[in-house]
Design an enzyme around this catalytic site. Sequence first.
Site: not given
Ligand code: NAP
Length: 256
Positions: A21, A23-24, A72-73, A151, A164, A168, A197
Amino acid sequence: MAENTQEAGEKPARRVALVTGGSRGIGRACAERLARDGFDVGIVYAGNEEAAKSCVKALEVLGARAVAYRCDVADPDAVKATVAQATKDLGPVWALVNSAGITRDGLLARMRDEDFDRVLDVNLKGTFNMARALVRNFVRQRGGRIVNVSSVVGLHGNAGQVNYAASKAGVVGLTKSVAQELAGRGVTVNAVAPGFIETDMTEKLPQEARDAYAARIPLGRLGSADEVAGVVAFLVSDAASYVTGEVIRIDGGLCM
Ligand code: NAP
């Protein structure tokens, strides 16, 4: 799979981190922070080529060797191949950060099987696939770090997110089990549990929902991906050598 900037056979002078993950969002912030801390970084992404390329560029500007892997993980064979390729490109992995994750929200009564299964497959099975593919590497080098992104929803639940939350919560159980399995080899395994976040994942929420969350957070605001990356960087660092099996909330005090 994207560009590899490393000369073939070059001996790695820096430690290597693999960030899923990457990339973003949170993963990208972790990748950049680790590059700043002296790591070469492989990032794993699902399909957003443009984001992956932009991240690789940013990592290179920070002085890191950087390679992006489309994988794809949730697919164990693809994960095995990616880990083998990353090891070939960058050298043995010192730190694995599992940040790849998705949401497919819905109330229990209306949740479709495919939405439940896919979220479990990416968030939980993906974390398992990555850890399993690297376990021999960690055992061999008798050291290393795994940090899994869980999370607060995995700790406390959330209406509309049964899939979800289950994934988690599973990541927490997986983290503590792998921590016990690898402690004797000097490998630490921890999780972070972010709250709300600001990333693409949360951007889609309506403003009223964001305001309502912010009002419940003692620190009075949403968190940034960099604030998660700071804690991940600590867990990966030598300073955290005696921390394992831990789950650190990064939620502005929301769930204290
Ligand atoms: P995000 O901005 O949507 O980024 C998701 C990342 O995961 C992207 O790099 C995406 O790749 C990659 N990804 C998605 N599905 C995948 C797959 N099947 N195989 C490989 N890579 C995959 O998400 P984020 O907010 O940064 O979240 C990152 C982590 O933190 C997640 O596990 C999320 O559950 C956790 N989290 C987030 C929050 C929050 O508030 N944002 C809170 C608690 C936990 P592409 O760019 O190619 O799509």
